[in-house]
Scaffold this motif. Structure first.
Motif, mmCIF file in Angstrom:
data_model
loop_
_atom_site.group_PDB
_atom_site.id
_atom_site.type_symbol
_atom_site.label_atom_id
_atom_site.label_comp_id
_atom_site.label_asym_id
_atom_site.label_seq_id
_atom_site.Cartn_x
_atom_site.Cartn_y
_atom_site.Cartn_z
ATOM 1 N N LYS A 114 40.228 34.603 36.594
ATOM 2 C CA LYS A 114 39.477 34.887 37.811
ATOM 3 C C LYS A 114 40.354 35.605 38.836
ATOM 4 O O LYS A 114 39.907 36.551 39.492
ATOM 5 C CB LYS A 114 38.910 33.587 38.380
ATOM 6 N N ARG B 10 34.987 42.469 33.781
ATOM 7 C CA ARG B 10 33.616 42.573 34.283
ATOM 8 C C ARG B 10 33.658 42.529 35.805
ATOM 9 O O ARG B 10 34.707 42.239 36.399
ATOM 10 C CB ARG B 10 32.736 41.448 33.738
ATOM 11 N N ASP C 74 29.684 29.038 37.923
ATOM 12 C CA ASP C 74 30.962 29.614 37.515
ATOM 13 C C ASP C 74 31.299 30.903 38.266
ATOM 14 O O ASP C 74 31.540 31.957 37.655
ATOM 15 C CB ASP C 74 30.962 29.883 36.007
ATOM 16 N N ASP D 249 33.697 33.476 40.617
ATOM 17 C CA ASP D 249 35.096 33.870 40.435
ATOM 18 C C ASP D 249 35.989 33.427 41.586
ATOM 19 O O ASP D 249 37.140 33.864 41.684
ATOM 20 C CB ASP D 249 35.188 35.388 40.242
ATOM 21 N N PHE E 48 23.389 35.374 39.098
ATOM 22 C CA PHE E 48 24.646 35.130 38.395
ATOM 23 C C PHE E 48 24.570 35.617 36.949
ATOM 24 O O PHE E 48 25.495 36.259 36.440
ATOM 25 C CB PHE E 48 24.998 33.647 38.434
ATOM 26 N N GLN E 49 23.475 35.315 36.286
ATOM 27 C CA GLN E 49 23.338 35.704 34.880
ATOM 28 C C GLN E 49 23.322 37.216 34.721
ATOM 29 O O GLN E 49 23.983 37.771 33.828
ATOM 30 C CB GLN E 49 22.066 35.104 34.290
ATOM 31 N N ARG F 143 26.811 38.731 35.407
ATOM 32 C CA ARG F 143 27.748 38.353 34.347
ATOM 33 C C ARG F 143 27.491 39.154 33.067
ATOM 34 O O ARG F 143 28.432 39.538 32.363
ATOM 35 C CB ARG F 143 27.638 36.854 34.080
ATOM 36 N N GLU F 144 26.247 39.434 32.770
ATOM 37 C CA GLU F 144 25.911 40.136 31.524
ATOM 38 C C GLU F 144 25.875 41.646 31.709
ATOM 39 O O GLU F 144 26.322 42.386 30.832
ATOM 40 C CB GLU F 144 24.556 39.630 31.002
#
Length: 419
Positions: free
Chosen positions: A12, A27, A70, A72, A409-410, A413-414
């Motif tokens: 992180k 990412r 989760d 960073d 968030f999803q 992240r993706e």
């Protein structure tokens, strides 16, 4: 710290550090300010957490948030006053309202509210510049808190009358109660600070770095926030510019001195600066250059020289200021934007400074899940190429929809993967 948490922590830190240095990390880093959302999402009211002296409710809420989403970056007690209700009552400020305060003045799930009024009045400038101590004791402090109201009547004879007369002045029943309250406040904060420091250590042990390591302020913001208020301070640029400049000339060297003295303490941490009065429309470009930017620029440079990262939180619209913000050392600054054309910010600042923010937080409250997903992707498409972008919401997460936060968030992240 376990080996697994150490690996998470390092990843992180590297992700955020790479973005600030204008490199492409694995990412897009994601670290929105959680604000009061973790408390509400965990089933608590903000008032409950503010008045829980043990900090246990806030602790449970924060760790639930970190493990569920989760991000960073971790967070300690932050600036929403968890565990500090008793401290606020002890201080008894006149210009602040908080959830759960006596009288239930604001909603139990509200962020704190500030009441702005001038501490320095028009007729007091001569005393302010000639006898700061008397002004502070007799005028400013009594206006700031009910605790310090007895100071309004404190008078020390100009002739030397001995210690006895001074002792008598500080020994009235009102003064005795005030001094005892000072001791109570100091003791209570010492106890709270130990708990807050332990919470921060525990968050980092879990693998979530806490980047914030202090704060600073532009001298004009200090003048406006703590002395004159918004309307008066902006009018002063036209009606008494010499007084404004005199104060800025006094405060600016002190600001730089404090920053330089921090070198070797918390190296690599982020120094937070909220730009309250520099937004579009508040002052002309000429005034911004003279009374605002020339100080901000030097403060940014001083923070960098002290081996820290300037985290510049631009409040309000900042479209007309972007060209100013470009004149800083490359790959050393993080600019957060609340309301700005992020495509233009990327174009102007992309090869100079890391940018963050721009995601409209109200969308998490009033938008649909698909609208949140689409806006996340739009921002990433604009800002992520080439690195130098951290995903943050424009403002803190307050009364927002859980399903929208999950989608945000999803998606980042993706969709925000570089390699």
């Amino acid at each position: 710290m376990t080996e697994q948490n150490k690996a998470k922590f390092d990843a992180k830190v590297r992700r955020v550090t790479d973005a600030i240095a204008l490199r492409e990390p694995d990412r897009v880093p994601m670290k929105p300010s959680p604000a009061i959302f973790p408390m509400i999402d965990a089933g608590y009211t903000v008032a409950e957490c503010i008045y829980d002296k043990s900090l246990e409710k806030y602790r449970k809420a924060i760790f639930r948030y970190l493990n569920k989403y989760d991000p960073d970056a971790g967070i300690g007690v932050g600036n929403n006053y968890p565990g500090q209700g008793h401290l606020m009552e002890l201080q008894s400020p006149k210009n602040m309202r908080w959830a759960g305060m006596p009288g239930n003045v604001i909603d139990d799930n509200s962020i704190q509210q500030y009441i702005e009024y001038p501490f320095l009045l028009d007729e007091e400038f001569d005393q302010f510049f000639s006898d700061r101590t008397a002004w502070l004791l007799n005028k400013s402090l009594p206006r700031s808190s009910t605790v310090t109201e007895p100071l309004a009547n404190l008078k020390i004879a100009s002739t030397h009358a001995g210690i006895r007369s001074i002792a008598e002045a500080f020994s009235t029943p009102e003064m005795r109660r005030m001094i005892q309250r000072f001791w109570d406040i100091s003791d209570a904060f010492a106890e709270f600070n130990e708990k807050a420091a332990q919470l921060a250590r525990d968050v980092e042990e879990e693998g979530y770095p806490i980047f914030q390591g202090g704060g600073a302020a532009v001298p004009f913001d200090d003048y406006s926030d703590n002395l004159r208020g918004t309307l008066n301070s902006l009018a002063d640029l036209y009606e008494r510019p010499e007084d404004v400049q005199r104060y800025l000339d006094e405060v600016f060297p002190q600001t730089l001195e404090r920053i330089r003295a921090s070198k070797g303490k918390g190296d690599g941490k982020h120094i937070f600066m909220a730009l309250h009065k520099g937004m579009d429309g508040f002052m002309s470009d000429e005034h911004y250059a003279e009374f605002y930017w020339k100080h901000l620029q030097k403060i940014i440079e001083a923070i960098i020289e002290a081996d820290k990262v300037p985290y510049i939180f631009t409040e309000g619209k900042y479209n007309t200021r972007l060209e100013f913000l470009k004149d800083v050392p490359k790959g050393k600054v993080l600019y957060h934007f609340e309301t700005v054309d992020m495509a233009r910010a990327k174009k102007i600042l992309g090869d100079t400074a890391c940018i963050a923010g721009g995601f409209p937080t109200p969308l998490l409250t009033f938008g649909t899940k698909q609208e949140v997903i689409d806006e996340c992707k739009r921002l990433i498409d604009i800002c992520a190429p080439g690195g130098g972008f951290i995903f943050e919401t424009a403002s803190g997460l307050d009364n927002v929809k859980t399903e929208n936060v999950e989608a945000m968030f999803q998606t980042v992240r993706e969709y925000g993967v570089y390699h």
